[in-house]
Design a protein around this motif. Sequence first.
Motif, PDB file in Angstrom:
ATOM      1  N   THR A  11      16.320 -28.168  57.671  1.00  0.00           N
ATOM      2  CA  THR A  11      17.398 -27.339  58.203  1.00  0.00           C
ATOM      3  C   THR A  11      18.229 -26.824  57.040  1.00  0.00           C
ATOM      4  O   THR A  11      18.626 -27.591  56.156  1.00  0.00           O
ATOM      5  N   SER A  13      21.236 -23.584  56.051  1.00  0.00           N
ATOM      6  CA  SER A  13      22.036 -22.389  56.354  1.00  0.00           C
ATOM      7  C   SER A  13      22.698 -21.917  55.077  1.00  0.00           C
ATOM      8  O   SER A  13      23.019 -22.715  54.187  1.00  0.00           O
ATOM      9  N   PRO A  18      21.942 -19.361  59.736  1.00  0.00           N
ATOM     10  CA  PRO A  18      20.837 -20.322  59.685  1.00  0.00           C
ATOM     11  C   PRO A  18      19.579 -19.662  59.120  1.00  0.00           C
ATOM     12  O   PRO A  18      19.233 -18.538  59.489  1.00  0.00           O
ATOM     13  N   ARG A  21      15.535 -23.839  60.816  1.00  0.00           N
ATOM     14  CA  ARG A  21      16.089 -24.468  62.010  1.00  0.00           C
ATOM     15  C   ARG A  21      15.224 -25.653  62.438  1.00  0.00           C
ATOM     16  O   ARG A  21      14.525 -25.587  63.449  1.00  0.00           O
ATOM     17  N   GLU A 223      12.452 -16.481  62.088  1.00  0.00           N
ATOM     18  CA  GLU A 223      13.835 -16.908  62.314  1.00  0.00           C
ATOM     19  C   GLU A 223      14.002 -18.409  62.077  1.00  0.00           C
ATOM     20  O   GLU A 223      14.701 -19.113  62.806  1.00  0.00           O
ATOM     21  N   GLY A 224      13.341 -18.898  61.021  1.00  0.00           N
ATOM     22  CA  GLY A 224      13.514 -20.283  60.622  1.00  0.00           C
ATOM     23  C   GLY A 224      12.813 -21.300  61.481  1.00  0.00           C
ATOM     24  O   GLY A 224      13.093 -22.503  61.390  1.00  0.00           O
ATOM     25  N   VAL A 225      11.879 -20.861  62.298  1.00  0.00           N
ATOM     26  CA  VAL A 225      11.169 -21.747  63.216  1.00  0.00           C
ATOM     27  C   VAL A 225       9.664 -21.531  63.064  1.00  0.00           C
ATOM     28  O   VAL A 225       9.210 -20.390  62.919  1.00  0.00           O
TER      29      VAL A 225
END
Length: 253
Positions: A11, A13, A18, A21, A223-225
Amino acid sequence: MTAAIEIHNATKSYGDRPVLRGVDLTVEQGTVTVILGPSGSGKSTLLRAINHLEKLDEGFVAVGGELVGVRLHGDRLQELREKDILRQRARIGFVFQSFNLFPHLTILENVVEAPISRGIRPAVARETARALLERVGLADKESAYPRQLSGGQQQRVAIARALALDPEVILFDEPTSALDPELVGEVLQVIRSLTGSGRTLVVVTHEIGFAREVADRIVFLDEGVVVEEGMPAEVLDAPQHPRTRNFLGKVLI
């Protein structure tokens, strides 16, 4: 198979934005993993977190079963000293998109700098460096300076430099994105030659054809996933998630 890299709940940011995630990902030893995704999806941040160039807000990374950049102190993770982090990074080669060669050093000096700084005898470091430069097709350029080489040649030097400490894992952060199109092939060929060597490769790239050819596993990040992951035929030819299909539709066009 043995896990070379384990990423748990990564994780991160920047301010209130972010970037990662809670990414969970396992990379098996000796395999090639290609990470795809749109710009700003967190690919480079995830790659940099593997060797602790980026410090995670939460979660951890382990390479070869050893936590990277941190240690467990009671029930908390505590930052390692810089010298211990540098020791760990010797096991993790990194090839940057912008080469990051030292402009004031010759090509040979660029390749031997890290081994010598870690106590390897200069004569041994030079012998290894010359063998690596020959491997990437630049044996005749050892006395040249980076500014005298093309972008493709500079990136091949960067790959030789990443190999100089004989790392277990090599990370490639969009290694062809700064190159003119006609120079891309020579760099991809060098990376291709490293597959099957027993090393673990993680490559962030937009080169879909190359990914299809060399990857054991494709990871699609958005998107960070981690939206989708699987074998190339699964992810590239029959993506299950709408975001993966949308991205591939645009890239392949």
